[in-house]
Design a protein around this motif. Structure first.
Motif: not given
Length: 388
Positions: A50-59, A253-258, A288-301
């Motif tokens: 949905l935006f540059p860098g959005h990690e979809q689809p996950r394989v 909604v895009l929101t912050s994992y941090r 929910q492609p158009a109405r989902g929630t994405v937590f931006v900024g997650s990482s293994p660390e």
């Protein structure tokens, strides 16, 4: 459940239990409701960025697009989870007034007696709706409540409690309920279950209510503990307006994992009977492609840092077999919160979990001189901590 214990009290480690979704095989109901051949992989495969860098689809990584009717899959999942320090799986249990759905992975595992890996269940006690399409009001399978059903349901649990692999807390079988607020006459239901347990000889259940809203009455009704269920209770920071290139059709909604991590670290729990829970990431736009929630900024660390903090919190507040930490989830691919390997990160989130369990359980003096958290030679993520 006792609070206020220090890690030196008894040396019992934290047991990490991951929620497990049994939705990766065909069932007639899904064929009818969602289309021929539907499984959760259908949603996962069709996801789009949905935006540059959005990690979809996950394989998926080493386990591939598996079918849970293949017993080798359960063996591989258990071996992988064990090798990275997880204690067991908590299977979602779907019961609609005697009718089961998605029961085959659990029932096959019980019937086979393998894999030799601990498990418990969470009763997912809500209506089955077209929520994945955003249509909560379209009920596909209704959840009703009456005393007779409560007895039959608990008898189904008792059969599972007798499995030697079933997870226990001081000898008591661990049973979670997803939405206690939906159960009328909750205290009477708890009393009925405890009477059935005593009559069966299977052991008084250790009842845990998920923090999914309206759960506040569960302890007064006789539950033994609550468990966090993030991202429930998260107070979102709205990032839609600052993420460049966001699809203008996106209404979610895009929101912050941090910020989720910071909220968790800042939560005051004291001596409450509250078990902690972490999640590696969250993105339910496959459902929910158009109405989902994405937590931006997650990482293994960052996930590892959060998990270690929750291990330490669990050790500080509980003792013995009360020391449970939950992970949402092992394989919720459609919600973007799975510990299973994918092609981008491989086993990095699992490695973070293993390191968090080891570091969080280690002697404080041995850890004092070490960086606060690292998997690749870097210190803890900047800007995260109890004072952030």
């Amino acid at each position: 459940m006792s609070g206020g214990a220090s890690r030196e009290t008894d040396g019992v480690p934290v047991r990490a239990i991951a929620f497990y979704l049994p939705q990766y095989h065909r069932i007639p109901e899904n064929d009818r409701w969602w289309g021929e051949g539907f499984t959760e992989w259908t949603n996962v495969r069709r996801a789009k960025p949905l935006f540059p860098g959005h990690e979809q689809p996950r394989v998926p990584g080493s386990l591939g697009y598996y079918d849970l009717t293949n017993p080798g899959v359960a063996d591989a999942q258990a071996a992988l989870a064990r090798s990275y320090g997880l204690h067991g799986f908590c299977y979602y249990f779907y019961w609609f007034n005697g009718r089961r759905l998605l029961e085959r992975p659990l029932e096959d595992m019980v019937a086979r007696g393998t894999p030799d890996f601990p498990f418990c269940v969470c009763w997912a006690n809500e209506n089955w709706t077209r929520r994945w399409d955003g249509l909560d009001s379209d009920v596909l399978m209704e959840q009703r409540y009456d005393p007779g059903d409560s007895e039959r349901l608990f008898d189904a649990f008792v059969r599972l409690f007798r499995d030697p692999r079933y997870i226990r807390v001081d000898g008591r079988p661990l049973l979670l309920v997803y939405k206690t607020a939906l159960i009328p006459h909750l205290a009477e239901t708890v009393a009925l279950w405890r009477r059935r347990a005593a009559a069966s000889g299977a052991g008084d259940p250790f009842l845990v209510a998920c923090e999914t809203g309206g759960h506040e009455a569960a302890l007064a009704a006789g539950f033994d503990a609550l468990v966090e269920f993030p991202p429930h209770r998260h107070h979102a920071i709205w990032l839609n307006g600052v993420v460049p290139g966001l699809d203008p059709a996106f209404e979610g909604v895009l929101t912050s994992y941090r910020f989720q991590v910071i909220q968790s670290l800042r939560r005051t729990v004291g001596r409450e009977r509250l078990l902690r829970c972490v999640f590696p990431s969250w993105d339910n736009t496959p459902r929910q492609p158009a109405r989902g929630t994405v937590f931006v900024g997650s990482s293994p660390e960052l996930f590892g840092y959060w998990s270690e903090a929750m291990v330490r919190d669990t050790l500080a507040r509980f003792r013995g077999e009360d020391r449970l930490l939950f992970v949402n989830a092992w394989n919720e691919w459609g919600e973007g919160c799975s510990l299973e390997p994918d092609q981008r990160y491989g086993t990095q989130y699992l490695e973070a979990m293993r390191l968090a369990l080891a570091r969080g359980s280690g002697p404080a003096d041995a850890l004092a001189a070490m960086p606060r958290w690292t998997t690749s030679g870097t210190a803890a993520p900047a800007g995260v901590g109890a004072e952030s």
